[in-house]
Design an enzyme around this catalytic site. Structure first.
Site, mmCIF file in Angstrom:
data_model
loop_
_atom_site.group_PDB
_atom_site.id
_atom_site.type_symbol
_atom_site.label_atom_id
_atom_site.label_comp_id
_atom_site.label_asym_id
_atom_site.label_seq_id
_atom_site.Cartn_x
_atom_site.Cartn_y
_atom_site.Cartn_z
ATOM 1 C CG ASN A 149 -0.114 0.071 2.311
ATOM 2 O OD1 ASN A 149 0.750 -0.809 2.423
ATOM 3 N ND2 ASN A 149 -0.944 0.370 3.283
ATOM 4 C CD GLU A 247 4.255 -0.791 13.507
ATOM 5 O OE1 GLU A 247 2.965 -1.003 13.128
ATOM 6 O OE2 GLU A 247 4.698 -0.461 14.271
ATOM 7 C CB CYS A 281 -2.091 0.474 8.492
ATOM 8 S SG CYS A 281 -0.893 1.239 8.541
ATOM 9 C CD GLU A 459 7.901 -0.068 10.946
ATOM 10 O OE1 GLU A 459 8.914 -0.193 10.259
ATOM 11 O OE2 GLU A 459 7.137 -0.441 11.276
#
Length: 479
Positions: A149, A247, A281, A459
């Site tokens: 994505n 993630e 997300c 991250e």
């Protein structure tokens, strides 16, 4: 058509097997042909990264900074070209593709400077004559497994800190969108990296990704993707004692209180839930709206959805592009059927669309009259589908917002400093937005969530050092 090969030990290599990269806006448009790595290719990439690791770890911060800076500068200079490639292969509107490429460039420039900021500490020992230092060192070989994505931003925010802190990398991009990944690695291949420091292996996760997970020579794995695959990553890494970072998505709430500015709330909901085809997300898939503003919010949101332009990613004025591929489209349609069968009312959208070119076009779907117990409000759909949940009070809104197995991002629209402050503290999410979409984050601060959304250190930003380095405590007795 030119074959775009894998990059292993400083060489472009291919075994003859390839896969076409198809434009979801126009299924007749082949973006390119990309080599498919074998298990042996993945093993060769790991071996190259292992051999290169000691020398790369020993380079100076300035050497690493110069390479990352050069990559960042080229990404920014070529943002229009690479952004167009990204939009062709992933389907997001051209403006988003260009913006994502710019973000990747900014990430590399940021971590170019972070090479010079990695700090240690010297502390007094409890024993006389002993000095203690605490420092950070590279993990060694790091495997990066990325989703489709954000095909250049997510690889950038994994790759840049890994290289900045002296690790060598084996990078497996999503099989669906290899073009942006290949372009990124090609830039770095000319930026001055020694052989073996960065390796690209394109191909199936079940083959290439599994090789990374099983190899005793891969010291750490950073993964972004589905919950199901994330669980396999965790199991494989834990079994052999490798460090891992996950993630895995979200079911993010946007709370709209009665005192919210209606236009602000609708803009935040439409952007967060539906832009980039809802394939984020951090998307606002649960719109939790207080009763007094509920009807006006729904009416205005539906009007906004009707006005959106869903079309070819490269066409001027397009606000929402196609769904990324036929499998994801089928999943989206399946969840729309699930919502109907659960008793939810489809206020707008959820229909296949025809455009000038054949592609995976879906009108953004908004459900109303839903409860938080419905599957459409429990499971991540990962498409342009959102639900409205009516609540009576702030306390009920907060309880519904936190009633999820995920905890990535959350948001609240309100004019009340009291409620905004309380929500920021009480929301069980890694990122909280006030009067903003739940999707959309800065590149220099931590990204990540709680509960089923994330595992391991954050991250991005300075916190990236926590995953890509190991802490060493040294004791010295100066005789």
């Amino acid at each position: 058509m030119t074959l775009h090969k894998n990059f292993i030990n400083g060489e472009w290599v291919g075994n003859g097997q390839a896969k076409d990269n198809i434009n979801p806006s126009d299924l007749s448009d082949i973006v390119g042909s990309y080599a498919q790595a074998s298990g042996a290719d993945a093993e060769a990439a790991i071996a190259a990264a292992k051999a290169a690791a000691p020398a790369w770890a020993a380079t100076t911060p300035q050497q690493r900074a110069d390479i990352l800076e050069a990559a960042g500068v080229e990404l920014l200079a070529r943002k229009d070209e690479i952004g167009k490639l990204l939009s062709r292969e992933e389907g997001k509107p051209l403006a988003n593709g260009i913006a994502e490429t710019m973000r990747a460039g900014q990430i590399f420039k940021f971590f170019a400077q972070e090479t010079l900021r990695l700090e240690g500490v010297a502390v007094a020992s409890v024993r006389p004559g002993v000095d203690v230092t605490v420092t950070r060192e590279p993990m060694g070989v790091v495997g990066l497994i990325c989703p489709w994505n954000f095909p250049i931003a997510i690889p950038a925010w994994k790759m840049a800190p890994a290289l900045a802190f002296g690790n060598t990398v084996v990078f497996k991009p999503a099989d669906l969108v290899p073009g942006s990944a290949w372009a990124l690695v090609e830039i770095l291949s000319r930026a001055g990296l020694p052989k073996g420091v960065l390796n690209l292996v394109m191909g199936k996760g079940s083959l290439v990704g599994q090789t990374l997970l099983d190899s005793k020579d891969v010291n750490a794995v950073s993964f972004t993707g589905s919950v199901t695959t994330g669980a396999r990553v965790a199991q494989a890494c834990a079994a052999r004692g490798a460090k891992f970072q996950l993630e895995m998505g979200g079911k993010n709430p946007l709370v709209v209180l009665d005192d919210a500015h209606l236009d602000t709330a609708v803009a935040a909901a439409v952007d967060g839930a539906f832009f980039q085809t809802g394939q984020r997300c951090t998307a606002s898939s649960r719109l939790i709206v207080q009763s007094k503003i509920h009807d006006a919010f729904v009416d205005k949101t539906v009007a906004a959805l009707k006005a959106l332009k869903v079309d070819h990613a490269l066409k001027e004025g397009t606000q929402i592009g196609p769904v990324v591929d036929e499998n994801q489209l089928a999943q989206d349609l399946s969840y729309i059927d699930v919502g109907r069968h659960e008793g939810a009312e489809l206020a707008w959208g959820g229909e296949l669309l025809n455009r000038d070119t054949k592609g995976h076009y879906l009108s953004p779907a908004l459900f109303v009259n839903t409860t938080n117990k419905m599957r459409i409000n429990r499971e991540e759909i990962f498409g342009p589908v959102a639900s409205v949940i009516k609540v009576e009070s702030y306390d009920e809104a907060l309880a519904v917002a936190n009633d999820t197995n995920f905890g990535l991002s959350s948001g609240i629209c309100t004019a009340s400093l009291k409620y905004a402050s309380h929500f920021r503290k009480a929301s069980q999410a890694g990122m909280v937005m006030v009067n903003l979409p739940t999707a959309g984050v800065d590149y220099h601060v931590p990204f990540g969530g709680r509960k089923g959304s994330s595992y391991g250190p954050r991250e991005q930003g300075r916190h990236a050092a926590e995953f890509y380095t190991a802490v060493k405590t040294s004791y010295i007795n100066a005789m």
